[in-house]
Design a protein around this motif. Sequence first.
Motif: not given
Length: 581
Positions: A187-188, A191, A211-212, A215, A217-218, A221, A307
């Motif tokens: 869950c971004e 976090q 993660a990009v 998942f 993600a932006k 992590y 991050r």
Amino acid sequence: MSTKPYKGFEPKWVKEVAPAKSYRSIFRWGDPEYVKYPKESLFKLMKEKFKMTDEDFQHYDGDIGMAEVELPQMPSNIPQKHLEALKEIVGENFVTTEDYPRLAVAYGKTGYDALRLRAGRIDSLPDVVVYPGTTEEVERIVAYVTEHGIPLYVYGGGSSVTRGVEPVKGGISLDMRKRFNKVLSFCEVDQTITVQPGISGPQLETALNEAVKRFGAKRAYTCGHFPQSFEYSSVGGWVVTRGAGQNSTYYGTISDIVLSQKYATPLGVFETSHYPREATGPDLNQLMMGSEGAFGVLTEVTLKVFRYQPENRVRFSYIFKDWETSMAAAREMMQCECGMSSVFRLSDPEETNLMLRLYNVDDTPVWNILERKGFKDMERCLFLGFTDGEKGFSKNIARNIKKIAKAAGGMSLTGMVTKSWEKGRFTDPYLRDTLLDFGVMTDTIECSVNWSNMAKVHKEVREVCHALPNTIVTTHMSHCYPQGANLYFIFITRMDDADRFKAYHATILDAIQKSGASMSHHHGIGKMFGPWLEGQLGHVEYGAIRALKEYFDKNYNLNPGGTLGLDLPESEKRYLRADKR
């Protein structure tokens, strides 16, 4: 491992791969194809310290474990009906009574374990190894062992140095490495990441770094948790022992990183809530962390993530003239309220003597410059670390550390020493096996102290460690806080007898407890430290832990045999703190 060729005599270090299904593949650390051995200057230093000659390194000290594991004298004693029930739960291919898988999950990685295995001494062995794949399977297994009174143990990464995983009562061992290692959700927005406890450090970190891609993600992590055992330890092990990583001064220990947990207990499913903070009675999350499998089997854990910004890292290292000065500087760095460094490590004089060689400073002009500038060998102290976080934040912490170090008379060694430390931060444990082949033992023990009693603990514990003649005892401060720090002791000595090691280890635990320190900062308690726990906490305080055990597992089926000292006879317990009787 690449190293400069020896100019003089070089021992025949065992560099070949540990054979599959061999004893060596079990007792040695980590990657079977990776080997690390000391460079020549370190080898000569150890020979001098241990009063050894080249002749002592002409032959191996006992069996180096190349034979295939065969245990005809220790057959599985589990009834067939239980085997069939377990196969019904997880599938026939994921239940085994074969010798090698049973021994592979029987011991951890303390020196006591290594010496016993090298001597072919098998004190404990599960009757069956099971490889669960889902939370439901673990819940059904826990319900089954509760109904039938079968001992149940859990093996995560196997890096325990407290006999935490040892199946002293036989029964079933759950090996979480093969199938119980998946990411369940990410869950971004919050976090967080939810995983099965068998996932290893590298598996978790890779998933977060990617993660990009994985998942959507932006950004990338990081888990923020990097113990020295990172490559061969599991998230579940981190949680149930209240572990800490080398970057804990910034990211926090695992007890700071865990958001929620789910356990399979003899009473049923136990799940904590997932909020960042609550005032709903005692914190159940904290209650379960550190339980070491004695209250239930951890099946799912949700972690906070951070991050990933390695480009903002600022490395530093300094040399101070003595331990007292360097401790005072470290305390100011922790209490000045400028933010916390990520890695923060201060070595005492004896460790500095060794580390400057290990980090190759002795091969540079700096080695001679230190003496000329008044930083004397066996008095000077090495301080190193790096910062993490947002770019301005990271730089500001490094600036303040530099300012405090300079005011205390520290001399910068730049970030190169820290980079050298980073290269070996996860591989130094491989040295133990290489040296133990010739009867030289390396092991560790650690404790938690306040600034106000740090000097006392450091002095008293080291005196006991040094009571064994011709022993190297190094100490460093790590996992630091405004109120104190962890003191980590490493002892290197000639030792090839398991019982002698255990007796020596006990004297150090006695010294830690007598000195007023906490007997473990992050290694946990297991069965090896269990006899000291009630004396450490106090009789009334320890009663709360016993009450939890009685509540969750009144028949003592989960990790029995001395875990947390819970089912030890009174005659085996040690009470050494007068203020805690």
